[in-house]
Design a protein around this motif. Sequence first.
Motif, PDB file in Angstrom:
ATOM      1  N   UNK A   1       0.999  -1.447  -0.156  1.00  0.00           N
ATOM      2  CA  UNK A   1      -0.133   0.110   0.051  1.00  0.00           C
ATOM      3  C   UNK A   1       1.048   1.411   0.309  1.00  0.00           C
ATOM      4  N   UNK A   2       1.944   1.235   0.335  1.00  0.00           N
ATOM      5  CA  UNK A   2       2.838   2.751   0.063  1.00  0.00           C
ATOM      6  C   UNK A   2       4.295   2.364  -0.380  1.00  0.00           C
ATOM      7  N   UNK A   3       4.786   0.992  -1.072  1.00  0.00           N
ATOM      8  CA  UNK A   3       5.460   1.753  -2.135  1.00  0.00           C
ATOM      9  C   UNK A   3       5.511   0.761  -3.776  1.00  0.00           C
ATOM     10  N   UNK A   4       6.283   1.937  -4.355  1.00  0.00           N
ATOM     11  CA  UNK A   4       5.038   1.353  -5.496  1.00  0.00           C
ATOM     12  C   UNK A   4       7.256   1.297  -5.997  1.00  0.00           C
ATOM     13  N   UNK A   5       6.604   0.077  -7.249  1.00  0.00           N
ATOM     14  CA  UNK A   5       8.341   0.908  -8.409  1.00  0.00           C
ATOM     15  C   UNK A   5       7.913   0.567  -9.674  1.00  0.00           C
ATOM     16  N   UNK A   6       8.491   1.020 -10.335  1.00  0.00           N
ATOM     17  CA  UNK A   6       8.342   1.075 -12.108  1.00  0.00           C
ATOM     18  C   UNK A   6       9.307   1.221 -12.312  1.00  0.00           C
ATOM     19  N   UNK A   7       9.549   0.568 -13.986  1.00  0.00           N
ATOM     20  CA  UNK A   7      10.649  -0.067 -14.256  1.00  0.00           C
ATOM     21  C   UNK A   7      10.891   0.097 -16.069  1.00  0.00           C
ATOM     22  N   UNK A   8      11.437   0.521 -16.621  1.00  0.00           N
ATOM     23  CA  UNK A   8      11.810   0.712 -17.611  1.00  0.00           C
ATOM     24  C   UNK A   8      12.641   0.150 -18.464  1.00  0.00           C
ATOM     25  N   UNK A   9      12.120  -0.632 -19.956  1.00  0.00           N
ATOM     26  CA  UNK A   9      13.409  -0.154 -21.060  1.00  0.00           C
ATOM     27  C   UNK A   9      13.471  -0.564 -21.859  1.00  0.00           C
ATOM     28  N   UNK A  10      14.230   0.518 -22.977  1.00  0.00           N
ATOM     29  CA  UNK A  10      14.269   0.501 -24.457  1.00  0.00           C
ATOM     30  C   UNK A  10      15.286   0.438 -24.521  1.00  0.00           C
ATOM     31  N   UNK A  11      15.079  -0.070 -26.185  1.00  0.00           N
ATOM     32  CA  UNK A  11      16.491  -0.435 -27.453  1.00  0.00           C
ATOM     33  C   UNK A  11      16.127   0.472 -28.557  1.00  0.00           C
ATOM     34  N   UNK A  12      16.418   0.882 -29.729  1.00  0.00           N
ATOM     35  CA  UNK A  12      16.033   1.775 -30.377  1.00  0.00           C
ATOM     36  C   UNK A  12      17.565   1.469 -31.173  1.00  0.00           C
ATOM     37  N   UNK A  13      17.505   1.886 -32.476  1.00  0.00           N
ATOM     38  CA  UNK A  13      18.548   1.436 -33.560  1.00  0.00           C
ATOM     39  C   UNK A  13      17.766   2.919 -34.890  1.00  0.00           C
ATOM     40  N   UNK A  14      19.095   3.485 -35.501  1.00  0.00           N
ATOM     41  CA  UNK A  14      18.997   4.555 -36.138  1.00  0.00           C
ATOM     42  C   UNK A  14      19.772   4.259 -37.268  1.00  0.00           C
ATOM     43  N   UNK A  15      19.340   4.664 -38.378  1.00  0.00           N
ATOM     44  CA  UNK A  15      19.749   4.660 -39.610  1.00  0.00           C
ATOM     45  C   UNK A  15      19.214   6.059 -40.723  1.00  0.00           C
ATOM     46  N   UNK A  16      20.755   6.008 -41.766  1.00  0.00           N
ATOM     47  CA  UNK A  16      20.420   7.653 -41.992  1.00  0.00           C
ATOM     48  C   UNK A  16      20.784   7.472 -43.241  1.00  0.00           C
ATOM     49  N   UNK A  17      20.960   8.523 -44.641  1.00  0.00           N
ATOM     50  CA  UNK A  17      21.143   8.162 -45.764  1.00  0.00           C
ATOM     51  C   UNK A  17      21.942   9.364 -46.032  1.00  0.00           C
TER      52      UNK A  17
END
Length: 304
Positions: free
Chosen positions: A247-263
């Motif tokens: 009731x008193x304790x909350x955990x929030x976690x995230x994980x992201x992965x990304x790639x990029x390309x350009x011409x």
Amino acid sequence: QTTQDFDRSGYRFQYSRALSEAVNLIAGLDYDDQSQAQRALVYEVPENFDDARALGPLVRNDLFLFPFELQTLGVFFQLDYSVNDRLRLSGGVRYEEPEFTIESGTRVFEFVTDDSGQQVARPGGRGSSDGYSFNLGANYEVAHELTVFANFAQALALPSINQVARLVPPDASLESAEAIEPQVIDNYEIGLRGSAGPVVYSVAAFFSESEFGENFIYDAQTRLGEYIRAPEEIYGFEVTADWQVSDNFTLLSTFSWSEGEFDPDGSGGEGFRAQSALDIQPWKATVLGNYSVNDRINLNFFVI
């Protein structure tokens, strides 16, 4: 070496009104103000640098690399429409007008290269732009506590102003330079969100593209680099989990992965090239904790 001072503040006014039981309107305006001053510190490189890995004495600290100010005024309208108990649609439009002022500064590696030995500086200037961006979204509840969503959103973004200013020739106007033009970014996202017991989670895949992106090219032989404007694509995924431990304790976690390309040449002839790690973050993980001591006091910690 460089040091940097960056200040930013923003203000927003928003108004919401229910047009009917199923339709809600949100309208508003916002103002963003930012400034940046970057100073170059020039050191001597001693003869034993490869062994000692230490710089010599400071030679100059009076070189400012294109300080700038940027103000952006935006106006937006957003509609939310609940088709039924399971399907909800949204859409909106935004107009924004960024204005910038760049002070005179020094182009890359041209500190004292003219015939008289004086610092070579490029004049500053003023400029502005404007444009519209749009967004569409849909949320569909396929089962109890499980929703599928899809979104399309555009964004109008100026390039890194001080970086671009270094690349424009001193005799060219910043106001009309192609390199300073904003880019329109198209973002696509699809995913799902739901809950399982005390855990609320989401999984999403995203793809964005722009015909006039900003990218960094590094030359390994000269050890120099430059920014260019070219078509780019970025894609990846993100996972989030919100766990109500107690009731008193909350955990929030995230994980992201990304790639990029350009011409690089913008014609598709050479094909797309992977973006530098200076331009895109390959992966990122965060953990945020919140503990409610009582109704008035919360303790937070985070790891990035």
